[in-house]
Design a protein around this motif. Structure first.
Motif, PDB file in Angstrom:
ATOM      1  N   GLY A  54      39.821  34.845  52.872  1.00 53.97           N
ATOM      2  CA  GLY A  54      39.450  33.440  52.788  1.00 53.97           C
ATOM      3  C   GLY A  54      38.821  33.063  51.461  1.00 53.97           C
ATOM      4  N   ASP A  55      38.334  34.053  50.707  1.00 48.14           N
ATOM      5  CA  ASP A  55      37.744  33.755  49.398  1.00 48.14           C
ATOM      6  C   ASP A  55      38.830  33.288  48.429  1.00 48.14           C
ATOM      7  OD1 ASP A  55      35.244  34.459  50.294  1.00 48.14           O
ATOM      8  OD2 ASP A  55      35.137  36.363  49.196  1.00 48.14           O
ATOM      9  N   VAL A  56      38.402  32.452  47.471  1.00 48.41           N
ATOM     10  CA  VAL A  56      39.315  31.918  46.463  1.00 48.41           C
ATOM     11  C   VAL A  56      38.814  32.334  45.083  1.00 48.41           C
ATOM     12  CG1 VAL A  56      40.224  29.793  45.412  1.00 48.41           C
ATOM     13  CG2 VAL A  56      39.887  29.920  47.892  1.00 48.41           C
ATOM     14  N   VAL A  57      39.722  32.801  44.239  1.00 52.72           N
ATOM     15  CA  VAL A  57      39.374  33.037  42.837  1.00 52.72           C
ATOM     16  C   VAL A  57      40.203  32.096  41.978  1.00 52.72           C
ATOM     17  CG1 VAL A  57      38.730  35.458  43.193  1.00 52.72           C
ATOM     18  CG2 VAL A  57      41.054  34.914  42.476  1.00 52.72           C
ATOM     19  N   ASP A  58      39.640  31.711  40.857  1.00 55.27           N
ATOM     20  CA  ASP A  58      40.277  30.751  39.971  1.00 55.27           C
ATOM     21  C   ASP A  58      40.042  31.267  38.555  1.00 55.27           C
ATOM     22  OD1 ASP A  58      41.246  28.439  38.757  1.00 55.27           O
ATOM     23  OD2 ASP A  58      40.385  27.149  40.307  1.00 55.27           O
ATOM     24  N   VAL A  59      41.077  31.814  37.937  1.00 56.36           N
ATOM     25  CA  VAL A  59      40.915  32.512  36.667  1.00 56.36           C
ATOM     26  C   VAL A  59      41.826  31.880  35.619  1.00 56.36           C
ATOM     27  CG1 VAL A  59      41.043  34.792  35.553  1.00 56.36           C
ATOM     28  CG2 VAL A  59      40.579  34.646  38.001  1.00 56.36           C
ATOM     29  N   VAL A  60      41.295  31.661  34.419  1.00 50.42           N
ATOM     30  CA  VAL A  60      42.125  31.173  33.321  1.00 50.42           C
ATOM     31  C   VAL A  60      42.487  32.368  32.438  1.00 50.42           C
ATOM     32  CG1 VAL A  60      42.233  29.682  31.295  1.00 50.42           C
ATOM     33  CG2 VAL A  60      41.127  28.872  33.384  1.00 50.42           C
ATOM     34  N   LEU A  61      43.771  32.549  32.213  1.00 46.90           N
ATOM     35  CA  LEU A  61      44.278  33.697  31.464  1.00 46.90           C
ATOM     36  C   LEU A  61      44.865  33.251  30.133  1.00 46.90           C
ATOM     37  CD1 LEU A  61      46.256  35.268  34.449  1.00 46.90           C
ATOM     38  CD2 LEU A  61      44.009  35.983  33.654  1.00 46.90           C
ATOM     39  N   SER A  62      44.466  33.913  29.057  1.00 45.85           N
ATOM     40  CA  SER A  62      45.110  33.669  27.769  1.00 45.85           C
ATOM     41  C   SER A  62      46.500  34.316  27.822  1.00 45.85           C
ATOM     42  CB  SER A  62      44.276  34.293  26.649  1.00 45.85           C
ATOM     43  OG  SER A  62      44.379  35.705  26.722  1.00 45.85           O
ATOM     44  N   LYS A 128      48.780  29.539  28.205  1.00 45.43           N
ATOM     45  CA  LYS A 128      47.518  29.803  28.880  1.00 45.43           C
ATOM     46  C   LYS A 128      47.762  29.456  30.348  1.00 45.43           C
ATOM     47  CE  LYS A 128      42.747  28.385  28.127  1.00 45.43           C
ATOM     48  NZ  LYS A 128      41.932  27.543  27.243  1.00 45.43           N
ATOM     49  N   ILE A 129      47.412  30.339  31.242  1.00 42.98           N
ATOM     50  CA  ILE A 129      47.734  30.178  32.664  1.00 42.98           C
ATOM     51  C   ILE A 129      46.456  30.115  33.488  1.00 42.98           C
ATOM     52  CG2 ILE A 129      48.819  31.310  34.676  1.00 42.98           C
ATOM     53  CD1 ILE A 129      51.016  30.725  32.798  1.00 42.98           C
ATOM     54  N   ARG A 130      46.410  29.165  34.416  1.00 39.11           N
ATOM     55  CA  ARG A 130      45.320  29.153  35.394  1.00 39.11           C
ATOM     56  C   ARG A 130      45.882  29.722  36.684  1.00 39.11           C
ATOM     57  NH1 ARG A 130      43.677  24.145  38.300  1.00 39.11           N
ATOM     58  NH2 ARG A 130      42.370  25.041  39.918  1.00 39.11           N
ATOM     59  N   PHE A 131      45.249  30.785  37.171  1.00 40.84           N
ATOM     60  CA  PHE A 131      45.740  31.517  38.343  1.00 40.84           C
ATOM     61  C   PHE A 131      44.715  31.349  39.449  1.00 40.84           C
ATOM     62  CE2 PHE A 131      46.729  35.122  41.013  1.00 40.84           C
ATOM     63  CZ  PHE A 131      48.074  35.379  40.821  1.00 40.84           C
ATOM     64  N   LYS A 132      45.136  30.665  40.504  1.00 41.43           N
ATOM     65  CA  LYS A 132      44.238  30.409  41.630  1.00 41.43           C
ATOM     66  C   LYS A 132      44.784  31.153  42.838  1.00 41.43           C
ATOM     67  CE  LYS A 132      42.359  26.653  44.338  1.00 41.43           C
ATOM     68  NZ  LYS A 132      42.551  25.271  44.754  1.00 41.43           N
TER      69      LYS A 132
END
Length: 159
Positions: A54-62, A128-132
């Motif tokens: 149920g946890d969510v991570v939101d990471v911006v990747l170069s 650049k990618i935002r990975f949620k």
């Protein structure tokens, strides 16, 4: 049970570009083996460590952390008559990489005057990618999965 080394993690993800346009999302959850097996982008794996269902991570990747920079040497111009079919922009072709012996997937990006431009870069290279991601499930990996370094069975993959 929190995500730890040798957990099999099932998750849903969405990927966005720098303008927050959706690039890709899961229809079915994907599964990967957690703990440095290259099953997922390392920065995403770091963010997921010790998370729960149920946890969510939101990471911006170069680009370096995601699909790499554009490699100009992977963009080639070929004569249209070397292709076995009539080509259209967006078509994909596999070709052997003479240097690594691996397979490169080339995408047709342009066609003009009997010439075809093909690009072996990932479509998201240089971006650049935002990975949620949302954690869908966590279980312990089997001994065989750990030995092979990837998930088997449902949602996993075989080589």
């Amino acid at each position: 049970m929190a995500i730890a080394k040798n957990s099999v993690v099932t998750l849903h993800y969405e990927m966005y570009d720098a303008d927050n346009q959706l690039l890709d999302k899961t229809e079915e959850p994907i599964a990967y083996l957690h703990g440095g097996y290259d099953g997922i982008f390392p920065l995403v794996e770091e963010a997921l460590h010790e998370k729960n269902v149920g946890d969510v991570v939101d990471v911006v990747l170069s680009p370096d952390d995601a699909f790499g920079e554009q490699d100009e040497s992977l963009v080639r111009i070929e004569d249209a008559d070397v292709f076995p079919v009539e080509v259209e922009a967006g078509m994909m072709f596999e070709a052997d990489d003479p240097e690594t012996g691996g397979v490169v997937i080339y995408r047709v990006t342009d066609i003009a005057d009997g010439k075809v431009v093909v690009d072996g870069n990932h479509p998201f290279a240089g971006m650049k990618i935002r990975f949620k991601a949302t954690v869908d499930g966590i279980r312990e990996a089997t001994a065989e999965e750990i030995e092979h370094g990837h998930v088997h069975g449902e949602h996993g993959h075989h080589h």
